[in-house]
Scaffold this active site. Structure first.
Site, PDB file in Angstrom:
ATOM      1  NE  ARG A   1      -4.246  -1.533   0.189  1.00 53.09           N
ATOM      2  CZ  ARG A   1      -5.358  -1.508   0.925  1.00 53.09           C
ATOM      3  NH1 ARG A   1      -5.575  -0.536   1.755  1.00 53.09           N
ATOM      4  NH2 ARG A   1      -6.255  -2.445   0.765  1.00 53.09           N
TER       5      ARG A   1
ATOM      6  NE  ARG B   1      -7.429   5.434   2.613  1.00 50.51           N
ATOM      7  CZ  ARG B   1      -8.401   4.653   3.059  1.00 50.51           C
ATOM      8  NH1 ARG B   1      -9.617   5.116   3.180  1.00 50.51           N
ATOM      9  NH2 ARG B   1      -8.154   3.412   3.401  1.00 50.51           N
TER      10      ARG B   1
ATOM     11  NE  ARG C   1      -9.955   7.805  -3.135  1.00 52.45           N
ATOM     12  CZ  ARG C   1     -11.200   8.134  -2.785  1.00 52.45           C
ATOM     13  NH1 ARG C   1     -11.800   9.139  -3.369  1.00 52.45           N
ATOM     14  NH2 ARG C   1     -11.823   7.444  -1.857  1.00 52.45           N
TER      15      ARG C   1
ATOM     16  CG  ASP D   1      -8.913  -2.858  -4.473  1.00 47.07           C
ATOM     17  OD1 ASP D   1      -8.322  -2.232  -3.584  1.00 47.07           O
ATOM     18  OD2 ASP D   1      -9.730  -3.772  -4.247  1.00 47.07           O
TER      19      ASP D   1
ATOM     20  CE1 TYR E   1     -13.001  -7.210   1.483  1.00 44.25           C
ATOM     21  CE2 TYR E   1     -11.463  -8.901   0.761  1.00 44.25           C
ATOM     22  CZ  TYR E   1     -11.753  -7.804   1.550  1.00 44.25           C
ATOM     23  OH  TYR E   1     -10.812  -7.302   2.403  1.00 44.25           O
TER      24      TYR E   1
HETATM   25  O1  CP3 Z   1       0.173  -1.573  -2.510  1.00 42.34           O
HETATM   26  C1  CP3 Z   1      -0.165  -0.649  -3.276  1.00 42.34           C
HETATM   27  O2  CP3 Z   1       0.207   0.528  -3.116  1.00 42.34           O
HETATM   28  C2  CP3 Z   1      -0.976  -0.991  -4.511  1.00 42.34           C
HETATM   29  C3  CP3 Z   1      -2.359  -0.761  -4.470  1.00 42.34           C
HETATM   30  C4  CP3 Z   1      -3.321  -1.655  -3.713  1.00 42.34           C
HETATM   31  C5  CP3 Z   1      -4.550  -1.156  -3.235  1.00 42.34           C
HETATM   32  N1  CP3 Z   1      -5.287  -2.202  -2.749  1.00 42.34           N
HETATM   33  C6  CP3 Z   1      -4.968   0.246  -3.297  1.00 42.34           C
HETATM   34  C7  CP3 Z   1      -6.082   0.705  -2.474  1.00 42.34           C
HETATM   35  C8  CP3 Z   1      -3.282  -3.029  -3.431  1.00 42.34           C
HETATM   36  C9  CP3 Z   1      -2.174  -4.016  -3.669  1.00 42.34           C
HETATM   37  C10 CP3 Z   1      -4.555  -3.353  -2.835  1.00 42.34           C
HETATM   38  C11 CP3 Z   1      -4.941  -4.733  -2.461  1.00 42.34           C
HETATM   39  C12 CP3 Z   1      -6.163  -4.953  -1.667  1.00 42.34           C
HETATM   40  N2  CP3 Z   1      -7.369  -4.341  -1.769  1.00 42.34           N
HETATM   41  C13 CP3 Z   1      -6.284  -5.978  -0.712  1.00 42.34           C
HETATM   42  C14 CP3 Z   1      -5.233  -6.985  -0.389  1.00 42.34           C
HETATM   43  C15 CP3 Z   1      -4.111  -6.379   0.343  1.00 42.34           C
HETATM   44  C16 CP3 Z   1      -4.318  -6.230   1.779  1.00 42.34           C
HETATM   45  O3  CP3 Z   1      -4.341  -5.079   2.236  1.00 42.34           O
HETATM   46  O4  CP3 Z   1      -4.431  -7.262   2.439  1.00 42.34           O
HETATM   47  C17 CP3 Z   1      -7.590  -5.931  -0.185  1.00 42.34           C
HETATM   48  C18 CP3 Z   1      -8.156  -6.799   0.905  1.00 42.34           C
HETATM   49  C19 CP3 Z   1      -8.274  -4.900  -0.883  1.00 42.34           C
HETATM   50  C20 CP3 Z   1      -9.719  -4.497  -0.731  1.00 42.34           C
HETATM   51  C21 CP3 Z   1      -9.783  -3.091  -0.355  1.00 42.34           C
HETATM   52  N3  CP3 Z   1      -9.604  -2.047  -1.238  1.00 42.34           N
HETATM   53  C22 CP3 Z   1      -9.927  -2.539   0.940  1.00 42.34           C
HETATM   54  C23 CP3 Z   1     -10.170  -3.345   2.204  1.00 42.34           C
HETATM   55  C24 CP3 Z   1      -9.835  -1.138   0.811  1.00 42.34           C
HETATM   56  C25 CP3 Z   1      -9.854  -0.099   1.906  1.00 42.34           C
HETATM   57  C26 CP3 Z   1     -11.174   0.538   2.037  1.00 42.34           C
HETATM   58  C27 CP3 Z   1     -11.117   1.689   3.029  1.00 42.34           C
HETATM   59  O5  CP3 Z   1     -11.922   2.620   2.838  1.00 42.34           O
HETATM   60  O6  CP3 Z   1     -10.310   1.671   3.945  1.00 42.34           O
HETATM   61  C28 CP3 Z   1      -9.634  -0.853  -0.548  1.00 42.34           C
HETATM   62  C29 CP3 Z   1      -9.479   0.482  -1.141  1.00 42.34           C
HETATM   63  C30 CP3 Z   1      -8.090   0.853  -1.514  1.00 42.34           C
HETATM   64  N4  CP3 Z   1      -7.262   0.058  -2.272  1.00 42.34           N
HETATM   65  C31 CP3 Z   1      -7.417   2.075  -1.204  1.00 42.34           C
HETATM   66  C32 CP3 Z   1      -6.154   1.984  -1.821  1.00 42.34           C
HETATM   67  C33 CP3 Z   1      -5.086   3.041  -1.862  1.00 42.34           C
HETATM   68  C34 CP3 Z   1      -7.994   3.257  -0.431  1.00 42.34           C
HETATM   69  C35 CP3 Z   1      -9.032   3.889  -1.292  1.00 42.34           C
HETATM   70  C36 CP3 Z   1      -9.165   5.390  -1.153  1.00 42.34           C
HETATM   71  O7  CP3 Z   1      -8.395   6.130  -1.775  1.00 42.34           O
HETATM   72  O8  CP3 Z   1     -10.117   5.799  -0.474  1.00 42.34           O
END
Ligand code: CP3
Length: 359
Positions: A32, A36, A45, A82, A159
């Site tokens: 990640r 954020r 964003r 994602d 999910y």
């Molecule tokens: O690592 C990186 O920088 C690459 C980008 C990346 C994102 N998600 C960006 C993201 C990667 C590799 C993921 C994988 C992901 N997404 C996983 C597996 C990794 C892990 O953390 O175990 C999972 C379970 C998800 C599903 C998901 N997407 C979740 C639980 C969330 C968070 C929601 C929240 O509001 O907290 C996301 C959204 C997400 N994916 C964000 C980012 C930067 C935040 C979105 C935003 O900008 O609001």
């Protein structure tokens, strides 16, 4: 598509360490890393609209992928996207509720829901992802390798069945125990989809791939092998092994999977991701002859003061010990409240302290 359309790679210590080849210092990146906690991410964003708008905008997805590389001496970039793009492409209708995480409009619950699912066609429905991969490779211009990624079938299934995040995976587990054939059918369609998706990312320019099995650790000892690991093994076997004359390493990350490292290494993956509950010295003793190890600092350490962060980096490097095969990372994604300067302190410590462990 061959990737000799791209500039030659200037820094390959990440790819070398994944194959346990000698390096000058321990390579590093952070799960990640584009996210954020960075003010510049929040600005892009806001410009893009929703999170999915950002993923679908090639230029802005490329911009946020490169943002952490402007701040830190990272050894890899990771595609900005994602794991839930696959179920979205299957028609489940992904959206994000502010503060509540991902949600699906049409969760998968009945046998009929599952029977109706088709393997994704990446070229048709996920071309925004492969377009982003190619654009990022171009923009990186050989600085560091690009990591592609996918969720594991089990993690995606949780999910899809729950309709979003879950604390106990009640619906998914109920299906697993009461209707195992439905669960296997779902996991099988997902495994074939992940193979198509990751191979398309590799053809578009991804130089290594990581499978995020975020919820594998919620399974019982026997269920993990049958419902998560078996499908990841099928994926590893189905991936393109080499592109443009270079091996494409595969990293398997099961959060909470520390007790299963031997079985994970038997899948043929090149590297295993470790969370912070596993001792990296013991992990190396168990599987270090077979796979590289990535990890494994507790992301919460980044909330502590920089001196404390440095101590923890020193301890993890010392614990892995001399020689290649370690990629420094967190044990899970960086959280939004982390001060970017604290991530900087972690990376500085790896740069300063890790050369002593290499010849
Ligand atoms: O690592 C990186 O920088 C690459 C980008 C990346 C994102 N998600 C960006 C993201 C990667 C590799 C993921 C994988 C992901 N997404 C996983 C597996 C990794 C892990 O953390 O175990 C999972 C379970 C998800 C599903 C998901 N997407 C979740 C639980 C969330 C968070 C929601 C929240 O509001 O907290 C996301 C959204 C997400 N994916 C964000 C980012 C930067 C935040 C979105 C935003 O900008 O609001």
């Amino acid at each position: 598509m061959s990737d000799n359309q791209f500039a030659p790679l200037q820094n390959d210590r990440f790819l070398r360490a994944l194959l346990r080849q000698p390096v000058d210092r321990t390579p590093m990146w952070m799960m990640r890393q584009a996210g954020r906690y960075l003010p510049e991410y929040r600005a892009t964003r806001a410009k893009a609209g929703t999170f999915m708008d950002l993923c679908r905008n090639t230029e802005l997805a490329c911009e946020v992928t490169l943002q952490p590389l402007e701040r830190y001496p990272l050894d890899a970039a990771i595609l900005f996207s994602d794991i839930l793009t696959i179920p979205d492409a299957m028609g489940l209708g992904l959206y994000f509720e502010e503060g509540e995480g991902p949600k699906f409009k049409k969760p998968v619950r009945t046998s009929a829901d599952i029977a109706a699912l088709e393997v994704v066609n990446t070229a048709k429905d996920l071309d925004y992802v492969t377009n982003a991969v190619t654009a990022i490779r171009r923009e990186l211009n050989g600085r560091v390798p690009l990591i592609g990624f996918s969720g594991s079938p089990w993690t995606l299934a949780t999910y899809m069945i729950e309709g979003g995040s879950s604390r106990d995976f009640a619906r998914a587990k109920e299906m697993l125990y009461n209707r195992p054939e439905d669960m296997h059918q779902l996991l099988s369609v997902l495994a074939d989809s992940v193979i198509d998706y990751l191979n398309a990312q590799i053809r578009a320019g991804a130089q290594a791939v990581q499978i995020f099995d975020t919820w594998g650790g919620a399974l019982s000892h026997t269920a993990y092998r049958e419902f998560s690991l078996a499908y990841m093994a099928r994926i590893v076997q189905g991936l393109i092994k080499e592109n443009d004359g270079r091996q494409v390493p595969v990293i398997l990350f099961t959060k909470g999977g520390g007790q299963w490292l031997e079985a994970m290494a038997d899948t043929g993956a090149d590297a295993l991701g470790l969370d912070w509950t596993t001792d990296i010295a013991q992990a190396r003793a168990r599987v270090g002859g077979k796979v590289a190890l990535q990890g494994n600092m507790d992301p919460s350490i980044l909330l502590a003061k920089p001196e404390r962060i440095r101590e923890e980096v020193a301890s993890i490097l010392a614990s892995y010990g001399r020689g290649s095969g370690h990629i420094f990372n967190l044990g899970h994604g960086v959280t939004p409240k982390v001060d970017p300067a604290h991530a900087g302190a972690m990376f500085d410590a790896v740069v300063e302290l890790s050369p002593q462990y290499h010849d």
